[in-house]
Design an enzyme around this catalytic site. Sequence first.
Site, short mmCIF file in Angstrom:
data_model
loop_
_atom_site.label_atom_id
_atom_site.label_comp_id
_atom_site.label_asym_id
_atom_site.label_seq_id
_atom_site.Cartn_x
_atom_site.Cartn_y
_atom_site.Cartn_z
N GLY A 40 23.39 -16.26 -97.59
CA GLY A 40 23.62 -15.24 -96.57
C GLY A 40 24.46 -14.06 -97.04
N GLY A 41 25.14 -14.21 -98.18
CA GLY A 41 25.86 -13.08 -98.78
C GLY A 41 26.99 -12.55 -97.92
N THR A 42 27.34 -11.30 -98.19
CA THR A 42 28.38 -10.61 -97.42
C THR A 42 28.00 -10.60 -95.95
OG1 THR A 42 28.78 -9.17 -99.32
CG2 THR A 42 29.54 -8.37 -97.17
N CYS A 43 26.75 -10.28 -95.69
CA CYS A 43 26.27 -10.08 -94.31
C CYS A 43 26.58 -11.28 -93.42
CB CYS A 43 24.77 -9.78 -94.35
SG CYS A 43 24.02 -9.72 -92.73
N GLY A 116 25.18 -16.77 -111.86
CA GLY A 116 24.11 -16.41 -112.78
C GLY A 116 24.52 -15.33 -113.76
N ALA A 183 37.81 5.80 -91.27
CA ALA A 183 37.13 5.83 -89.97
C ALA A 183 35.63 5.79 -90.14
CB ALA A 183 37.55 7.07 -89.19
N ILE A 273 37.77 1.64 -96.71
CA ILE A 273 37.39 2.95 -97.24
C ILE A 273 36.04 2.90 -97.96
CG2 ILE A 273 39.75 3.84 -97.45
CD1 ILE A 273 39.43 3.14 -100.52
N ASP A 314 22.70 -3.75 -101.97
CA ASP A 314 23.92 -2.94 -102.08
C ASP A 314 24.24 -2.51 -103.51
OD1 ASP A 314 24.38 -3.16 -99.38
OD2 ASP A 314 26.36 -4.08 -99.55
N HIS A 446 10.76 1.17 -65.73
CA HIS A 446 11.84 1.67 -64.88
C HIS A 446 12.44 0.52 -64.10
CE1 HIS A 446 14.07 4.29 -62.22
NE2 HIS A 446 13.62 3.56 -61.21
C1 LIG Z 1 32.55 -6.16 -92.21
C2 LIG Z 1 31.13 -5.76 -92.55
C3 LIG Z 1 30.24 -5.56 -91.51
C4 LIG Z 1 28.92 -5.23 -91.80
N1 LIG Z 1 28.06 -5.05 -90.76
C5 LIG Z 1 26.79 -4.71 -91.02
C6 LIG Z 1 25.87 -4.56 -89.95
O1 LIG Z 1 26.20 -4.74 -88.78
N2 LIG Z 1 24.58 -4.24 -90.25
C7 LIG Z 1 24.18 -4.04 -91.55
O2 LIG Z 1 23.00 -3.74 -91.76
N3 LIG Z 1 25.03 -4.18 -92.58
C8 LIG Z 1 26.31 -4.51 -92.35
N4 LIG Z 1 27.17 -4.69 -93.39
C9 LIG Z 1 26.65 -4.47 -94.78
C10 LIG Z 1 25.87 -5.69 -95.26
O3 LIG Z 1 26.69 -6.83 -95.19
C11 LIG Z 1 25.40 -5.47 -96.68
O4 LIG Z 1 24.70 -4.24 -96.75
C12 LIG Z 1 24.46 -6.58 -97.13
O5 LIG Z 1 25.11 -7.82 -97.08
C13 LIG Z 1 23.95 -6.31 -98.55
O6 LIG Z 1 23.11 -7.37 -98.94
P1 LIG Z 1 22.94 -7.74 -100.51
O7 LIG Z 1 22.00 -8.88 -100.51
O8 LIG Z 1 22.62 -6.54 -101.27
O9 LIG Z 1 24.38 -8.20 -100.99
P2 LIG Z 1 25.41 -9.29 -100.46
O10 LIG Z 1 25.19 -9.59 -99.03
O11 LIG Z 1 26.74 -8.78 -100.86
O12 LIG Z 1 25.04 -10.61 -101.27
C14 LIG Z 1 25.20 -10.72 -102.63
C15 LIG Z 1 25.47 -12.16 -102.98
O13 LIG Z 1 25.39 -12.32 -104.39
C16 LIG Z 1 26.34 -13.26 -104.80
N5 LIG Z 1 26.59 -13.03 -106.23
C17 LIG Z 1 27.15 -11.95 -106.82
N6 LIG Z 1 27.14 -12.09 -108.16
C18 LIG Z 1 26.57 -13.28 -108.41
C19 LIG Z 1 26.26 -13.98 -109.60
N7 LIG Z 1 26.52 -13.46 -110.81
N8 LIG Z 1 25.67 -15.19 -109.50
C20 LIG Z 1 25.38 -15.73 -108.29
N9 LIG Z 1 25.64 -15.11 -107.13
C21 LIG Z 1 26.22 -13.89 -107.19
C22 LIG Z 1 27.54 -12.99 -103.92
O14 LIG Z 1 28.35 -14.14 -103.81
C23 LIG Z 1 26.87 -12.63 -102.59
O15 LIG Z 1 26.78 -13.75 -101.73
C24 LIG Z 1 28.49 -5.06 -93.15
C25 LIG Z 1 29.39 -5.28 -94.19
C26 LIG Z 1 30.69 -5.63 -93.90
C27 LIG Z 1 31.62 -5.87 -95.03
#
Ligand SMILES: Cc1cc2nc3c(=O)[nH]c(=O)nc-3n(C[C@H](O)[C@H](O)[C@H](O)COP(=O)(O)OP(=O)(O)OC[C@H]3O[C@@H](n4cnc5c(N)ncnc54)[C@H](O)[C@@H]3O)c2cc1C
Length: 467
Positions: A40-43, A116, A183, A273, A314, A446
């Site tokens: 699920g990553g950052t999201c 990885g 902001a 930021i 990202d 409506h």
């Molecule tokens: C507080 C906050 C709120 C947000 N709210 C929203 C929202 O409401 N709507 C929206 O669209 N976006 C939102 N975002 C942005 C969104 O979370 C990101 O754009 C999205 O998660 C990017 O997906 P990604 O798969 O590119 O990367 P990520 O979600 O960052 O996933 C990358 C994954 O790769 C893993 N990883 C990294 N390097 C390695 C490696 N070498 N080997 C194995 N694993 C690795 C990491 O552990 C991570 O789990 C928000 C972000 C934050 C911080």
Amino acid sequence: MADIYDVVIIGGGPGGYNCAIRAGQLGLKVVCIESRGKLGGTCLNVGCIPSKALLHASHLFDAAQNEFASLGIKTGKVELDLTQMMAQKADAVEGLTKGIEFLFKKNKVDYLKGRGKILGKGKVEVELTEGGKQVLETKNIVIATGSEPTTLPGIEIDEERIVSNTGALSLKAVPKKLVLIGAGVIGLEMGSVWARLGSEVTVVEYLDRILPPADAEVAKDAERIFKKQGLTFKLGTKVTGVEKTKSKLKVNIEPAKGGDTETLDADVVIVAIGRKPYTDGLGLENVGGKTDKRGVIEVTDHFKVTDGVWAVGDCIPGPMLAHKAEDDGTAVAELIAGKAGHVDYNLVPSVVYTNPEMAWVGKNEEELKAAGVDYAKGKFPFMANSRARTNHQTLGFVKILTEKGTDKILGAHMIGTGVGEMIAEICVAMEFGAASEDIARTSHAHPTLSEAVRQAAMAVEGWAMQM
Ligand SMILES: Cc1cc2nc3c(=O)[nH]c(=O)nc-3n(C[C@H](O)[C@H](O)[C@H](O)COP(=O)(O)OP(=O)(O)OC[C@H]3O[C@@H](n4cnc5c(N)ncnc54)[C@H](O)[C@@H]3O)c2cc1C
């Protein structure tokens, strides 16, 4: 010798896991490597989902105190149980991450817990979480390693008192005084949560406006509304340092253009930021991959880093949003399977989940002016929408921008309750190259808030009928 994979994906966020699922659906032999122990990553873990869980709960907490009585609902004394609020957030995250594991199994995606590293073309080494190493052979590598928070020089994030977006989602108590640096979307969402739960929030922003990517008219209205909600803004102001004492934080600020310094007291500082691509220890150099000076991986229009290596989400150019990462990942799986795959970043919507919400897609007025485009504009306020009036949710407006002469929709910008859902109608219309008249002549139920979108479309050619 192990089988050769069609695709090895590094990173299990929205970019990586959607790429994996689509690749599985298309019959490719695929594995996804994730180092955080959960998919699920950052999201899902520290972004979209936990922030929305807190925004939803804190909104109800605020509504119970400040709105319910006027609707004839007596709640008695409303109390905050922060531990339970955090527990329901964790529950939502847990359920959704498990859901991805289920989807992996359903689509025959292998999942490896570990870190990885690209060793060279077609070779990825995994440092397994459970110990040991494994080298995978593959025809394609997809980099989906995402991003991490940035901070200001000299300000060290401890995730207790000086926190990034990650710590801001897990504070153990409601800070009395909270200073928010930045902001932007994430900052304002976090500031809203803690302000609703009782913090005195001061937002310090270097630029002289909030929400730099939003249409200026939307951002201005939002600033006015947030001020009424109790947020204090110090715009055109820079933070020069944060001093820690045992009990307090002292945030030193000064006007961005220079001038007298000032010190703000805080119990917690949120640094919001922005975020930067995460490629530490990835071995990008082993396949000749390049990054720009912000660390963004350089790719072709079709996500290629180099032959057999792709990157999504990202860590590449484009909006840092989960659905953009998802679209990138899906497109790459389709390209690897020999199909067409393309993402139009102009049609990726943005939503700010504050109260009211903000949403936009396409070009804003400032961008159209800068590009010298002759445009028309239709605007409709929620004050004149019957459902908004019924629900006492009359803040905000819908604005639609079109090309003069053709009436083709170039962008839409909204602020109001539920606009995060309503923007999808405009995305579909723009994907089909629609004119504002197409929306204006489409029946909308409506009484719904989405009638405001229809009326704004009518307003482009001057025939909004409900104002
Ligand atoms: C507080 C906050 C709120 C947000 N709210 C929203 C929202 O409401 N709507 C929206 O669209 N976006 C939102 N975002 C942005 C969104 O979370 C990101 O754009 C999205 O998660 C990017 O997906 P990604 O798969 O590119 O990367 P990520 O979600 O960052 O996933 C990358 C994954 O790769 C893993 N990883 C990294 N390097 C390695 C490696 N070498 N080997 C194995 N694993 C690795 C990491 O552990 C991570 O789990 C928000 C972000 C934050 C911080």
